[in-house]
Scaffold this active site. Structure first.
Site, PDB file in Angstrom:
ATOM      1  N   LYS A 126       0.936  -8.653   0.373  1.00 24.81           N
ATOM      2  CA  LYS A 126       1.331  -7.240   0.281  1.00 24.81           C
ATOM      3  C   LYS A 126       2.746  -7.120   0.823  1.00 24.81           C
ATOM      4  O   LYS A 126       3.201  -7.956   1.607  1.00 24.81           O
ATOM      5  CB  LYS A 126       0.394  -6.365   1.121  1.00 24.81           C
ATOM      6  N   ASP A 166       2.708  -0.258  -6.002  1.00 26.70           N
ATOM      7  CA  ASP A 166       1.749   0.427  -5.127  1.00 26.70           C
ATOM      8  C   ASP A 166       2.343   1.822  -4.929  1.00 26.70           C
ATOM      9  O   ASP A 166       3.162   2.270  -5.758  1.00 26.70           O
ATOM     10  CB  ASP A 166       1.570  -0.330  -3.799  1.00 26.70           C
TER      11      ASP A 166
END
Ligand code: NDP
Length: 448
Positions: A126, A166
């Site tokens: 991430k 995201d």
């Protein structure tokens, strides 16, 4: 509690005391692994859990960029390469003012389990930055993305680490990021990023995938309860990319999505967000960061400033799809009071651990985000396959594969929970099934 598990939890809390979101996810996941740890004493010998809660690598970097008025700004970029045991690190980039290292770490940990659940060969990662795209011009966003990639490109690659979008990172940002990567490396390695535009290697259905996948998963839950989606009224939080995909598929299947929300409040559209025009308007709102009031103004609906949707009484299903910790005890009590039977998490960790326990105790069926939202990364992995094989699958082909993957995630979660005598516990089942594959790979690869 199992002594080894307790030790790892205690050490994790101590080491990460300043990162409450990370501690929250570790607690949620490790607690449900207790029966597995009891059955496998060999894990303790090689400190499997202690290694699993520590990212393989996490780094931050300076990102300096110039605004349209010639002023320079400095933001902090992050990338967390959490676990690469089953494939290259894979996970999105989040651009939002509230991004911290702890947030990126919790998202990277969740991603490891989610990616494992898809059954595809992708590890967990991430990244992101505390840069806030709201109110920035396209040129400013481009300069920021170029500055961000000028450091990140050294540490990623199609077989190394494959970022995606995201919160705050959509097709526009991925385009700028890929352009910068190609320029810096002088190669056409489009498998390095997913969520790309179709003209340079993106996959059909990727923009819709997380939302579609969530609805396919919901259908499995409903089928388990001898229920159907037709006519169900759904309250969705957020109005971003994921909410858009949920609404598009839910309406196609005969459900009514009558609530959406943003940071500014929520909107009630009693007829539902039920036309192509209304659904596509959500995309425009997201790109311009308008807040949901814009929808109420355009379609003459009621807008509730500063309020959340959890107290509304006329829905059958809640689907939180905005951000983490949207639902704490106060909201959980409202949900139970409203009599809603299905609470389907979609955003990453939208519910506090206390609130999850309360919902479950009160008979609400809770589906965990790491399973429900895995369709996005699954289609990203399909995008990687198409890039490496120089193929373009049709929308129907991708959608069919996505549907199969979501059905399987529900099935393996149910089976994992049943194997340990836990009944229809989708949370424990997803944690156990996601854990097992990563654990097997780590055990096979030796200790490092
Ligand atoms: P978007 O940026 O497209 O939309 C985010 C939405 O959430 C917006 O409506 C935004 O409203 C709202 N929001 C964001 N932060 C906050 C906050 N702190 N408080 C209140 N509202 C907030 O993001 P996505 O739709 O892509 O992502 C939504 C969730 O789904 C995230 O948790 C993400 O990690 C998760 N997810 C996304 C995937 C994807 O494919 N995109 C895949 C898997 C998970 P406003 O702009 O008004 O603040």
């Amino acid at each position: 509690m199992n002594a080894y598990l307790e030790k790892v939890l205690k050490e994790t809390r101590e080491k990460n005391a300043s990162q409450p979101e990370f501690c929250q996810t570790i607690e949620e996941v490790l607690t449900s692994l207790e029966p597995v740890i009891e059955r496998h004493p060999e894990y303790e010998k090689v400190d499997l859990l202690g290694r699993m809660v520590e990212p393989e690598r996490i780094f931050s970097f300076r990102v300096a960029w110039e605004d349209d008025n010639g002023n320079w700004h400095t933001n902090r970029g992050y990338r967390c390469q959490f676990n690469g045991a089953i494939g290259p690190y894979k996970g999105g980039l989040r651009f939002r003012g509230n991004v911290t290292e702890g947030m990126i770490k919790f998202l990277g940990f969740e991603q490891t389990f989610k990616n494992s659940l898809t059954g595809l060969p992708i590890g967990g990662g991430k990244g992101g930055s505390d840069f806030d795209p709201a109110g920035k011009s396209d040129a400013e966003i481009m300069r920021f993305c170029q500055a961000y990639m000028s450091t990140l490109y050294k540490y990623i690659g199609p077989d190394v680490d494959v970022p995606a979008g995201d919160i705050g990172v959509g097709a526009r940002e991925i385009g700028f990021l890929y352009g910068a990567y190609r320029h810096l490396k002088s190669v056409f390695e489009n498998g390095v990023l997913t969520g790309k535009g179709l003209s340079y290697g993106g996959s059909l259905i990727r923009p819709e995938a997380t939302g579609y996948g969530a609805i396919y998963y919901l259908q499995e839950v409903l089928a388990h309860e001898n229920d159907t989606i037709v006519g169900k009224r759904i309250g969705v939080s957020g109005y971003g990319n994921v909410s858009w995909g949920i609404i598009k598929k839910a309406v196609e299947l005969g459900a009514v999505c009558c609530y959406i929300s943003g940071s500014d409040g929520y909107v009630h559209d009693p007829e539902g967000i039920n036309t192509d025009e209304k659904i596509e308007y959500l995309l425009e709102m997201r790109e311009k960061h308008t807040g949901v009031k814009a929808y109420a103004d355009k379609y003459g609906c009621e807008f509730y400033p500063g309020e959340k949707i959890w107290g509304v009484k006329d829905v059958d299903i809640f689907m939180p799809a905005a951000t983490q910790n949207e639902v704490d005890m106060e909201e959980a009590k409202q949900i139970v009071e409203s009599g809603v039977k299905y609470y389907i998490e979609v955003s990453n960790m939208p519910t506090t651990n206390e609130a999850i326990a309360y919902l479950k105790e009160n008979g609400v069926i809770v589906a965990p985000s790491k399973a429900v939202n895995a369709g996005g990364v699954a289609v990203s992995a399909l995008e990687m396959s198409q890039n490496s094989e120089r193929l373009s699958w049709t929308a129907e082909e991708v959608d069919q594969k996505l549907h199969g993957i979501m059905k399987n995630i529900h099935k393996i979660s149910v089976e994992a929970a049943e194997e340990y005598g836990l009944g229809y516990d989708l949370i424990a089942g997803a944690n156990i099934a996601g854990f097992q594959k990563v654990a097997d790979a780590m055990m096979a690869q030796g200790v490092f």
